[in-house]
Enzyme design. Structure first.
Site, PDB file in Angstrom:
ATOM      1  N   GLU A 295      -1.451   4.947   9.268  1.00 57.77           N
ATOM      2  CA  GLU A 295      -1.847   4.887   7.854  1.00 57.77           C
ATOM      3  C   GLU A 295      -3.278   5.418   7.718  1.00 57.77           C
ATOM      4  OE1 GLU A 295      -0.783   1.442   5.530  1.00 57.77           O
ATOM      5  OE2 GLU A 295      -2.765   1.388   4.606  1.00 57.77           O
TER       6      GLU A 295
ATOM      7  N   SER B 127      -5.745  -1.028   7.848  1.00 56.11           N
ATOM      8  CA  SER B 127      -4.508  -0.979   8.643  1.00 56.11           C
ATOM      9  C   SER B 127      -4.411   0.355   9.364  1.00 56.11           C
ATOM     10  CB  SER B 127      -3.290  -1.137   7.740  1.00 56.11           C
ATOM     11  OG  SER B 127      -3.329  -2.388   7.103  1.00 56.11           O
TER      12      SER B 127
ATOM     13  N   ARG C 224       1.792   3.860  -0.111  1.00 58.15           N
ATOM     14  CA  ARG C 224       0.548   4.449   0.438  1.00 58.15           C
ATOM     15  C   ARG C 224       0.535   5.986   0.393  1.00 58.15           C
ATOM     16  NH1 ARG C 224       0.047   0.267  -0.712  1.00 58.15           N
ATOM     17  NH2 ARG C 224      -0.227  -1.589   0.567  1.00 58.15           N
TER      18      ARG C 224
END
Ligand SMILES: Cc1cc2nc3c(=O)[nH]c(=O)nc-3n(C[C@H](O)[C@H](O)[C@H](O)COP(=O)(O)OP(=O)(O)OC[C@H]3O[C@@H](n4cnc5c(N)ncnc54)[C@H](O)[C@@H]3O)c2cc1C
Length: 303
Positions: A295, A225, A174
């Site tokens: 995130e 998320s 990510r």
């Protein structure tokens, strides 16, 4: 800001909106106003916008479909550049696809699967733009954008554009080089896919979509998320084990379906979400001695 707005309008960069509520541009439906929101009409318009931003020394922020964003209640100062219509071109040449940074990832994965091109099955339910996916190295089902990206065209703050290769993008879980090291706007991406059996690709995508519908609150306003997985642990599992599913602060609620999703249950503010995030982090630290890092990108004016 008046001069900035005037110049952007004179240059006809596309839509130029003043004091635009960013709640209208995020999937969690939260966010105060942007001083100016520009929706550039093409790549040149993004360049022109950056020139004006630089000339006046104002702040800039790039956004896509706002599906990984928590914009604070006071909004964003400076110019927000939203890549969407205008940067949504797509061209297929054999197994290679050139696609604009504003193109929808869902639309892309669906479109190419119908041509029998494999590689983006994982992305069938990721509601972001190509630029946002490159910035985040978006992924699911054991794959991510780094697996298919050949190169990305990046506009840097100094007005230069450069094609960065997959290696130069420095992808990992990510993250990409755009996040801190080399801030810039992803204008376009070239992806390398693989010709495979069409029906198998379409079936895999459907399976991924069904799984998502069963496990994630996809029809509620949310921002994907909230936490990165503190590997080898899973954020959602920890939140569930800690008994926090359904926990609510103001209008922000931990999804009953998935512990790593916070939904806007009605009238939530960014502060509600931040308070809930802090509460989860504190609880998980106390119970399991694990630090939970976000995130979701938290952006905007703090006070
Ligand atoms: C229901 C749901 C499910 C999701 N599932 C997943 C999942 O399975 N996997 C996953 O990885 N993510 C998932 N997400 C999160 C999100 O969709 C991805 O992170 C997506 O890549 C974000 O793209 P965006 O265009 O919405 O970016 P935004 O949310 O608009 O922006 C996110 C960040 O990217 C930057 N950015 C956006 N566009 C550009 C650009 N053109 N150039 C440079 N920087 C840019 C922004 O500055 C910001 O920092 C999910 C979200 C939701 C709401």
């Amino acid at each position: 800001m008046d001069k900035v707005i005037q110049e952007l309008k004179e240059l006809q960069v596309g839509k130029v909106l003043e004091n635009e509520p960013l709640a209208n541009h995020t999937t969690i439906k939260i966010g105060g106003p942007a001083d100016v929101l520009v929706v550039p009409k093409d790549i040149q318009a993004v360049r022109d916008t950056m020139k004006v931003v630089k000339k006046h020394g104002v702040k800039w922020t790039a956004i896509g479909r706002g599906s990984n964003l928590l914009v604070l209640d006071k909004g964003i100062r400076g110019v927000v550049i939203k890549l969407g219509a205008g940067l949504d071109h797509m061209e297929i040449d054999g197994e290679q696809v050139t696609v604009g940074g504003g193109y929808s990832v869902v639309r892309l994965s669906t479109g190419i699967s119908k041509k029998g091109l494999s590689g983006l099955e994982f992305a069938s339910g990721i509601p972001g733009s190509v630029g946002g996916a490159v910035y985040m190295n978006a992924g699911a089902h054991g794959s991510d954008i780094s697996r298919v990206l050949v190169k990305a065209l990046i506009l840097f703050e100094d007005g230069t554009t450069e094609w960065l290769t997959n290696e130069e993008m420095e992808f990992s879980y990510r993250t990409s080089v755009l996040q801190n090291k080399r801030p810039g706007i992803c204008l376009e991406a070239v992806l390398k896919l693989e010709q495979k059996e069409r029906d198998a690709i379409v079936a895999q995508m459907q399976k991924n979509k069904d799984y998502r519908k069963e496990t994630q609150p996809v029809s509620n306003p949310c921002a994907g998320s909230i936490f990165r997985n503190p590997l080898p642990e899973h954020a959602g599992r920890l939140v569930e084990q800690a008994g926090l599913k359904g926990h609510q602060i103001g209008g922000a609620k931990v999804s009953e379906m998935h512990g790593n999703f916070i939904v806007n249950a009605g009238g939530a503010t960014a502060k509600d979400v931040l308070d809930l995030i802090a509460y989860i982090q504190k609880t998980i630290k106390e119970k399991y001695d694990i630090d939970m890092h976000t995130e979701v990108e938290i952006i905007g004016e703090k006070r």
